[in-house]
Enzyme design. Structure first.
Site, PDB file in Angstrom:
ATOM      1  N   TYR A 225     -26.718  15.642  52.252  1.00  0.00           N
ATOM      2  CA  TYR A 225     -27.617  15.332  51.123  1.00  0.00           C
ATOM      3  C   TYR A 225     -27.357  16.442  50.027  1.00  0.00           C
ATOM      4  O   TYR A 225     -27.086  16.097  48.819  1.00  0.00           O
ATOM      5  CB  TYR A 225     -28.882  15.105  51.507  1.00  0.00           C
ATOM      6  CG  TYR A 225     -29.729  14.651  50.379  1.00  0.00           C
ATOM      7  CD1 TYR A 225     -29.576  13.372  49.631  1.00  0.00           C
ATOM      8  CD2 TYR A 225     -30.841  15.351  49.915  1.00  0.00           C
ATOM      9  CE1 TYR A 225     -30.608  13.209  48.469  1.00  0.00           C
ATOM     10  CE2 TYR A 225     -31.691  15.024  48.814  1.00  0.00           C
ATOM     11  CZ  TYR A 225     -31.402  13.966  48.035  1.00  0.00           C
ATOM     12  OH  TYR A 225     -32.466  13.761  47.203  1.00  0.00           O
TER      13      TYR A 225
ATOM     14  N   SER B  28     -31.505  16.941  42.773  1.00  0.00           N
ATOM     15  CA  SER B  28     -32.503  17.485  43.369  1.00  0.00           C
ATOM     16  C   SER B  28     -32.456  18.957  43.457  1.00  0.00           C
ATOM     17  O   SER B  28     -31.535  19.694  43.210  1.00  0.00           O
ATOM     18  CB  SER B  28     -32.263  16.911  45.066  1.00  0.00           C
ATOM     19  OG  SER B  28     -33.142  17.553  45.794  1.00  0.00           O
TER      20      SER B  28
END
Ligand code: NAP
Length: 249
Positions: free
Chosen positions: A153, A140
């Protein structure tokens, strides 16, 4: 008899994984991984031509069971894996004050550890016959940048990229390993964020190329798996419409 070589896509039941699987199925048999059988069947129905593809159902939060389950699956189906795409992911927005050990663990188990254990199985000569040529991990863009309420995350995605770089060195020249770093795209994972029209408009305005789609991610994955990327390994490929190079105020 030579075993058929597949591309394994984790998280193929939804979002990017589904789009990647459908795109890759045009030229390869694929193994669709996920937990939800119904959603996996929907992906299978969209693949071309259905029939030759396989489904591996497994909950990746059971990190200790990954090796046994995948080994059994490959031997039972008498198949090998030439390409591995890790798209399965867990994301929960959690400000520090409500962050828990469980949330950290879930992020690392699904996003990082399971990918490493799958790669381990695919490098076992007795199981995969040296068939593996390329790995693409879906990271990401928060791997390299800061966002509020995303610490667990983002830490797991930075770990994904650490894993990617080390495997790229360790497995060369046999296997190339790269990661794709998407910007925010509307999928089941992010749907909640895009519920508010005002926020959506604000977010979209930060992307110089405008909003992206799962198809944009699938295109980048297809390129990294292909021979056109034969001299590319250990790299983070940002696919975020210019979001992270945009410093416009
Ligand atoms: N969408 C974005 O804006 C964005 C941005 C950057 C990075 N990413 C990354 O892109 C990847 C795909 O995300 P997405 O947006 O496509 O999300 P999604 O539509 O919610 O899909 C997530 C996939 O992960 C699978 N998964 C989740 N937990 C699992 C578990 N414990 N065991 C096995 N499979 C599990 C799901 O399987 P089931 O359906 O079977 O539960 C589903 O196929 C993720 O790694 C995510 O972190 C997404």
């Amino acid at each position: 008899m030579e075993q058929k070589s597949y591309i394994l896509i984790t998280g193929a039941s939804s979002g990017f994984g589904r789009e990647i699987a459908v795109r890759l199925s045009e030229n390869n048999p694929v193994i669709l991984h996920g937990r939800d059988k119904e959603r996996l069947m929907k992906t299978l129905a969209a693949c071309s031509p259905a029939g030759k593809h396989l489904i591996w159902e497994f909950d990746l939060s059971d990190v200790n069971g990954v090796e046994e389950s995948l080994t059994h699956f490959l031997l039972e189906n008498n198949c090998v894996v030439g390409g591995f795409v890790h798209s399965a992911g867990y994301m929960k927005m959690l400000p520090l004050k409500v962050l828990s050990v469980d949330a950290f663990r879930q992020s690392f188990d699904v996003n990082v550890i399971s990918a490493g254990m799958i790669a381990k199985v695919l490098m076992k000569r007795k199981v995969n016959q040296g068939a593996l040529k390329s790995i693409v991990l879906i990271s990401s863009n928060v791997s390299n940048f800061g966002v509020k309420a995303m610490s667990a995350y983002a830490a797991s995605k930075s770990a994904v990229d650490g894993l990617m770089r080390c495997l790229a060195v360790e497995l060369a020249p046999a296997v190339r390993v790269n990661s794709v770093l998407p910007g925010g795209v509307r999928t089941a994972m992010t749907e909640q964020i895009y519920q508010n029209e005002e926020i959506t408009e604000k977010v979209d305005a930060t992307y110089p190329l405008g909003p992206g789609t799962p198809s944009d991610i699938a295109g980048a994955v297809k390129f990294l798996l292909s021979d056109d990327a034969r001299w590319i390994t250990g790299q983070q490929l940002f696919v975020d419409g210019g979001r992270t190079i945009n410093i416009t105020v």
